[in-house]
Design a protein around this motif. Structure first.
Motif, mmCIF file in Angstrom:
data_model
loop_
_atom_site.group_PDB
_atom_site.id
_atom_site.type_symbol
_atom_site.label_atom_id
_atom_site.label_comp_id
_atom_site.label_asym_id
_atom_site.label_seq_id
_atom_site.Cartn_x
_atom_site.Cartn_y
_atom_site.Cartn_z
ATOM 1 N N ARG A 149 0.610 -1.263 -0.003
ATOM 2 C CA ARG A 149 -0.321 -0.182 -0.258
ATOM 3 C C ARG A 149 0.742 1.131 0.079
ATOM 4 O O ARG A 149 1.125 2.021 0.980
ATOM 5 C CB ARG A 149 -0.431 -0.230 1.258
ATOM 6 C CG ARG A 149 -1.996 -1.469 1.639
ATOM 7 C CD ARG A 149 -3.308 -0.991 0.272
ATOM 8 N NE ARG A 149 -4.128 0.173 0.367
ATOM 9 C CZ ARG A 149 -4.546 0.375 0.682
ATOM 10 N NH1 ARG A 149 -5.216 -0.283 1.253
ATOM 11 N NH2 ARG A 149 -5.094 1.149 0.567
ATOM 12 N N LEU B 242 2.671 3.294 12.005
ATOM 13 C CA LEU B 242 1.218 2.671 11.227
ATOM 14 C C LEU B 242 2.349 0.801 10.637
ATOM 15 O O LEU B 242 1.469 -0.217 10.773
ATOM 16 C CB LEU B 242 1.135 3.068 9.547
ATOM 17 C CG LEU B 242 0.419 4.555 10.206
ATOM 18 C CD1 LEU B 242 0.336 5.068 8.492
ATOM 19 C CD2 LEU B 242 -0.701 4.503 10.397
ATOM 20 N N VAL B 243 3.363 0.776 10.406
ATOM 21 C CA VAL B 243 3.925 -0.715 10.402
ATOM 22 C C VAL B 243 4.210 -0.670 11.591
ATOM 23 O O VAL B 243 3.845 -2.697 11.145
ATOM 24 C CB VAL B 243 5.338 -0.635 9.394
ATOM 25 C CG1 VAL B 243 5.937 -1.520 9.667
ATOM 26 C CG2 VAL B 243 5.352 0.378 8.210
ATOM 27 N N ASP B 244 3.971 -0.628 12.680
ATOM 28 C CA ASP B 244 4.429 -1.552 14.027
ATOM 29 C C ASP B 244 2.604 -1.828 14.179
ATOM 30 O O ASP B 244 2.555 -3.397 14.578
ATOM 31 C CB ASP B 244 4.699 -0.367 15.366
ATOM 32 C CG ASP B 244 5.725 -0.341 14.728
ATOM 33 O OD1 ASP B 244 7.127 -0.606 13.857
ATOM 34 O OD2 ASP B 244 7.089 0.513 15.245
ATOM 35 N N GLN B 245 1.728 -1.170 13.691
ATOM 36 C CA GLN B 245 0.269 -1.441 13.892
ATOM 37 C C GLN B 245 -0.226 -2.052 12.979
ATOM 38 O O GLN B 245 -1.041 -2.868 13.863
ATOM 39 C CB GLN B 245 -0.326 -0.339 13.811
ATOM 40 C CG GLN B 245 0.168 1.284 15.016
ATOM 41 C CD GLN B 245 -0.705 1.961 14.917
ATOM 42 O OE1 GLN B 245 -1.798 2.546 13.956
ATOM 43 N NE2 GLN B 245 -0.258 3.605 15.641
ATOM 44 N N ASN B 246 0.524 -2.482 12.055
ATOM 45 C CA ASN B 246 -0.140 -2.917 11.306
ATOM 46 C C ASN B 246 0.937 -3.819 9.987
ATOM 47 O O ASN B 246 1.350 -2.857 9.460
ATOM 48 C CB ASN B 246 -1.112 -2.154 10.073
ATOM 49 C CG ASN B 246 -2.165 -3.118 9.018
ATOM 50 O OD1 ASN B 246 -1.333 -4.632 8.952
ATOM 51 N ND2 ASN B 246 -2.387 -3.179 8.299
ATOM 52 N N PRO B 247 1.930 -4.855 10.492
ATOM 53 C CA PRO B 247 3.057 -5.458 10.331
ATOM 54 C C PRO B 247 2.627 -5.744 8.536
ATOM 55 O O PRO B 247 3.382 -5.754 7.834
ATOM 56 C CB PRO B 247 2.608 -6.759 10.186
ATOM 57 C CG PRO B 247 2.480 -6.447 12.019
ATOM 58 C CD PRO B 247 1.549 -6.303 11.839
ATOM 59 N N THR B 248 1.000 -5.741 8.467
ATOM 60 C CA THR B 248 1.136 -5.923 6.290
ATOM 61 C C THR B 248 0.953 -5.279 5.537
ATOM 62 O O THR B 248 1.820 -5.264 4.229
ATOM 63 C CB THR B 248 -0.023 -7.093 5.800
ATOM 64 O OG1 THR B 248 -1.506 -4.631 6.693
ATOM 65 C CG2 THR B 248 -0.578 -7.445 7.026
ATOM 66 N N LEU B 249 1.561 -3.642 6.275
ATOM 67 C CA LEU B 249 2.234 -2.443 5.502
ATOM 68 C C LEU B 249 3.897 -2.384 5.605
ATOM 69 O O LEU B 249 4.058 -1.567 5.020
ATOM 70 C CB LEU B 249 1.438 -1.415 6.112
ATOM 71 C CG LEU B 249 0.354 -1.063 6.407
ATOM 72 C CD1 LEU B 249 0.065 0.020 6.958
ATOM 73 C CD2 LEU B 249 -0.275 -0.988 4.743
ATOM 74 N N SER B 250 4.573 -3.289 5.988
ATOM 75 C CA SER B 250 5.863 -3.569 6.038
ATOM 76 C C SER B 250 6.313 -3.220 4.270
ATOM 77 O O SER B 250 5.962 -4.472 3.811
ATOM 78 C CB SER B 250 6.506 -4.976 6.440
ATOM 79 O OG SER B 250 7.664 -4.803 6.611
ATOM 80 N N THR C 58 6.330 -0.734 2.692
ATOM 81 C CA THR C 58 5.328 0.586 2.372
ATOM 82 C C THR C 58 6.345 2.336 2.117
ATOM 83 O O THR C 58 7.983 1.662 3.160
ATOM 84 C CB THR C 58 4.733 0.926 2.960
ATOM 85 O OG1 THR C 58 3.798 1.856 2.050
ATOM 86 C CG2 THR C 58 4.634 1.271 4.147
#
Length: 428
Positions: free
Chosen positions: A40, A87-95, A97
């Motif tokens: 994303r 944001l990446v810490d909160q949602n690892p799927t964004l790693s 980005t």
């Protein structure tokens, strides 16, 4: 002086989603191009814009020093960097980005503080001449700097979209920062690589040389798509005119992923797919292609699924700070490993024995029955009273060539056997 501005972002004729974001207001111009594919990139670019646009809410004083002006720019970029990390810490799927960022902060008088990370670009059009203000943080730009390829080669290079620096909340942020003096009539263009990657400097200058900022922004996007751009295209144009920033009546413009998803038809702010039309051969969306990432690009590139032109784009490299220390530590580790190997080999060699000759006398040696130039691999351990002249020619030659032994006791047994074969002293 003040800025007369316009902005436009278009998803383009190939991509389904717009990962570009842009903002322009009385004191701030900023473009961000999100990277990440499945991670994303649109979230990264819009998150960065949300932090950077705060600079326009509290504009700098006209009397601010250059260092303080650049301090504001750097701090804003760092806030964007930190927010993406959250944001990446909160949602690892964004790693994975990340986003580029190129911005100009206007002091309301005659200067802009410039900040730049990635491959979006800033240009200055002054007195009929176009100048590129920023330096791409890309793999192909390093090849250009080294004289290995030309600008024309870079436009068609298979790794032209491989970025070496971006705002990702992970690697150390290293923006380019500088101050630019303005004069009335100047035009600033900030754009994503969907524009700069397909339009040459001469074409950019032609478009910026006439019409209003509104016309220039629209024409730049249209020309980019007609030139075959396969990316999102975002262009922000600001003209320096006489007057005070307080005289600006135009509403700040937010475009691209940072704007609402529905089409916007406000002054100069247009989002979505404005130029797709029904041209023959439009494929709508390209099939993902896994690009081969060159080893010279540095550390491993991010290749998240599904892999396409964007996901192979960002190749993070280790921060340049403390590079000497990491190299020193690596050297110490290598030396340590070699020392351990050498010590183990030496210890083993000191448990090896053989029977040889020294000055006509049979001697037990400790070490290896071998030699290297300038290196002794063995040394006399025990001398005996057995002499070669009292041995048969066969036994004497065997001693000269060296008699292998499995242990010290074995070597002593061999010497005893030789002693038993010695001829009586004085015998012919």
């Amino acid at each position: 002086m003040r800025l007369d501005f316009s902005a436009i972002s278009d998803v383009g004729r190939v991509r389904k989603d717009n990962q570009d974001s842009g903002y322009v207001g009385p004191h701030l111009i900023v473009v961000c191009d999100g990277v990440g594919g499945a991670a994303r990139g649109d979230i990264a670019s819009s998150t960065a814009i949300a932090q950077l646009r705060k600079l326009d809410e509290t504009p700098p004083d006209a009397q601010i020093s250059e260092s303080d002006l650049l301090g504001l720019v750097r701090s804003a970029l760092q806030r964007a960097h930190d927010r993406i990390a959250e944001l990446v810490d909160q949602n690892p799927t964004l790693s994975g980005t990340s986003t580029t960022a190129t911005l100009a902060l206007f002091d309301g008088d005659h200067r802009v503080g410039m900040g730049h990370v990635g491959d979006s670009r800033a240009y200055l059009f002054r007195d009929g001449e176009l100048s590129q203000l920023t330096h791409d943080h890309t793999f192909v730009q390093t090849l250009i700097d080294e004289g290995r390829i030309t600008e024309a080669d870079a436009r068609v290079h298979p790794h032209k979209n491989l970025i070496l620096h971006a705002i990702d909340g992970n690697h150390e942020l290293e923006p380019d920062l500088f101050v630019l003096d303005l004069q009335p009539g100047d035009r600033l263009l900030l754009c994503s690589d969907g524009c700069s990657g397909v339009l040459e400097a001469g074409r950019l200058a032609d478009i910026l040389s006439s019409g209003s900022p509104d016309y220039a922004a629209v024409e730049l996007v249209r020309a980019s798509l007609e030139a075959g751009s396969s990316d999102n295209v975002t262009c922000l144009v600001a003209e320096v005119v006489s007057g005070s920033p307080a005289d600006v009546t135009a509403t700040p413009l937010l475009v691209g992923a940072a704007a609402d998803m529905r089409a916007r038809r406000t002054r100069g702010a247009k989002t979505g797919n404005l130029f797709r039309g029904h041209r023959s051969g439009d494929t709508g969306e390209l099939e993902p292609v896994r690009a081969e990432i060159p080893k010279e690009a540095g550390a491993a590139a991010i290749l998240s699924d599904p892999v396409d032109h964007e996901t192979a784009r960002y190749a993070p490299i280790a921060p340049s700070r403390y590079t000497w220390l990491s190299r020193l530590l690596a050297l110490v580790v290598i030396i340590g490993v070699l020392w351990v190997i050498g010590a183990a080999a030496w210890s083993w060699s000191q448990r090896q024995y053989f029977v040889g000759e020294q000055d006509g006398t049979v001697v037990i040696y400790r070490g290896l029955d071998a030699s290297l130039p300038g290196v002794d691999l063995s040394e006399p351990y025990e001398t005996t009273n057995v002499t070669l002249d009292r041995l048969s020619d066969f036994d004497a030659e065997s001693v000269r060539e060296g008699l292998d032994a499995t242990s010290l006791d074995d070597a002593r047994n061999k010497v005893e056997n030789l002693a038993e074969k010695m001829s009586p002293e004085g015998a012919p």
